[in-house]
Design a protein around this motif. Structure first.
Motif: not given
Length: 359
Positions: A102-113, A180-184
Motif C-alpha cells: 500500500c502507498c497512501i497519499e500524504k498526509p497519512m491520515a486525518l490525525n496521528h491516532r 479546506t473542510d477539516p472533517a475531510v
C-alpha cells in the motif's frame, strides 16, 4: 505481531489506484507505468464517466466501481490510495487485511491516532506500507542531505520555513473544496502543504521531539485555519520555526538551514536553484523536478519490494509529520471545538430554563 513481508516474485508490481483524481494525472499516475518493473493495472473512481475517461487516456486496462473490488482483485499486488485523508484509514485497513502492499497519499491520515491504527494493521499484514512523501526520493533534496552529512555548514543550529500565497479563486468562491473542510482533510491548506516540508525536515535533520504553534482563520473564507505559526525542537537540539499564510499579498516559499559555519537556502515546492553559503563562498545548484514528480518515489517502492533497497518513506517514518501537525494545531482545534459547543450548550440551557427539555 509482526509478520514476514512479501517480496516481488520477479514480475512487475501490478498497481491499482483508488481515487484517480488530479493528483494522479501527472504527478504520480503515469509513473506507475514508466518505472521499470511497475504496471498500472486498474483504477477506481466513484464517477463512472470520469473513471472511464481516465482509464482511456492513461491506457489502464481495468476499472472497478468500488474500492473493495479493486483491493480484493487477485491480480492486484499493490494499492495506491489517492483519496482525501478522511478515507485513508478505512481503505488502508482494507488493504492491510488483504495482505497487499500500500502507498497512501500524504498526509497519512486525518490525525496521528488514525496513523497508529494503520501502522498496527500493517504490522500484522504481509503487505508493505509507504506514504507519498516523495521529496525524500527527489535528487535535489538528496543533494542537500549530502551537504549536511558532509558537514558543509558545520553543526546545524536552526531550520526555518516561510510559505505564503494569496487566496486562490476557489478559496474566494463559494465552491466546495475538501482541502479546506477539516472533517475531510484534517484541517486546511496547512495540513495539505506543510506536511511535505515537515516530513522533509525530519528526513534531513532527524526526529522532532516537541512542537507547538498558534493558528487563526483570518479571512473567514472557509472553516479551516488559514494562518499558522509554529516552533519545534529536534532530538539533536536543533531548533525550527515556520510561518504559513494563505491570505498573503504574494507567494513565497523559502527554507533556510543555518549551521555553525554556513547555511543552505532552498524552496520546498519549487525547483529554483538552492544555495550553499560558507566562508569559502557561495555554491549554487540546480536540479529540476522530473516530469512525474513521484517517479523516483515509485521507483524506490518497486526496488524496495524487489529487495534492492530500503524505501526512505515507509509508514513508520511518515506518521511523524502528522504527529507534529497535531501538536502545532492542538490549541487552535481545541478552541474551535469549544466555540462550536458553546451555542449548543447555551441553547440547551435556554430550553431547560423554559421547561421545554426538562425531563
Amino acid at each position: 505481531m509482526t509478520v514476514n513481508k512479501q517480496q516481488s516474485t520477479g514480475g512487475p508490481i501490478r498497481w491499482g489506484i483508488i481515487g484517480c483524481g488530479d493528483v494522479t494525472e501527472v504527478k504520480s499516475g503515469p509513473a506507475f507505468n514508466r518505472v521499470p518493473g511497475s504496471s498500472l493495472l486498474a483504477v477506481m473512481r466513484r464517477d463512472p464517466d470520469k473513471l472511464a475517461d481516465y482509464a482511456r487516456r492513461h491506457g489502464v486496462p481495468k476499472t472497478y466501481a468500488s474500492a473493495e473490488q479493486l483491493i480484493q482483485a487477485p491480480e492486484i499486488d499493490a494499492v495506491y490510495i489517492a483519496t482525501p485523508p478522511g478515507s485513508h484509514r478505512e481503505y488502508a485497513l482494507q488493504v492491510a487485511r488483504a495482505n497487499k502492499h500500500c502507498c497512501i497519499e500524504k498526509p497519512m491520515a486525518l490525525n496521528h491516532r488514525e496513523c497508529e491504527d494503520i501502522l498496527a494493521a500493517f504490522d500484522a499484514s504481509a503487505g508493505e506500507l509507504f506514504v507519498a512523501y516523495y521529496r525524500r526520493s527527489l535528487p535535489r533534496f538528496l543533494k542537500i542531505k549530502q551537504w549536511l552529512e558532509a558537514g558543509r555548514i558545520g553543526s546545524v543550529r536552526h531550520v526555518s520555513w516561510r510559505f505564503t500565497r494569496p487566496p486562490s479563486p476557489r478559496d474566494l468562491s463559494a465552491e466546495y473544496d475538501w482541502h479546506t473542510d477539516p472533517a475531510v482533510s484534517g484541517g486546511g491548506h496547512f495540513i495539505d502543504l506543510a506536511c511535505h516540508g515537515l516530513d522533509l525536515f525530519i528526513y534531513l535533520l532527524g526526529d522532532i521531539t516537541s512542537a507547538q504553534g498558534v493558528a487563526a482563520n483570518q479571512q473567514g473564507l472557509y472553516p479551516a485555519e488559514d494562518a499558522v505559526a509554529a516552533c519545534w525542537m529536534f532530538e539533536s537540539g536543533t531548533t525550527g520555526s515556520g510561518f504559513w499564510n494563505f491570505g498573503a499579498s504574494a507567494r513565497s516559499d523559502e527554507a533556510i538551514i543555518d549551521g555553525s559555519t554556513g547555511s543552505i537556502r532552498f524552496s520546498i515546492f519549487g525547483d529554483s536553484p538552492f544555495v550553499l553559503e560558507t566562508a569559502a563562498g557561495t555554491e549554487v545548484s540546480t536540479i529540476e523536478h522530473p516530469e512525474n514528480i513521484q517517479y523516483f518515489h515509485i521507483e524506490n517502492m518497486v526496488r524496495h519490494l524487489n529487495g534492492e533497497l530500503e524505501h526512505p518513506s515507509p509508514g513508520r517514518q511518515a506518521h511523524k509529520a502528522t504527529w507534529v501537525m497535531d501538536r502545532i494545531l492542538r490549541g487552535y482545534q481545541a478552541e474551535r471545538r469549544d466555540n462550536e459547543a458553546r451555542p449548543q450548550q447555551a441553547e440547551m440551557r435556554t430550553e431547560t430554563s423554559t421547561g421545554q427539555s426538562a425531563r
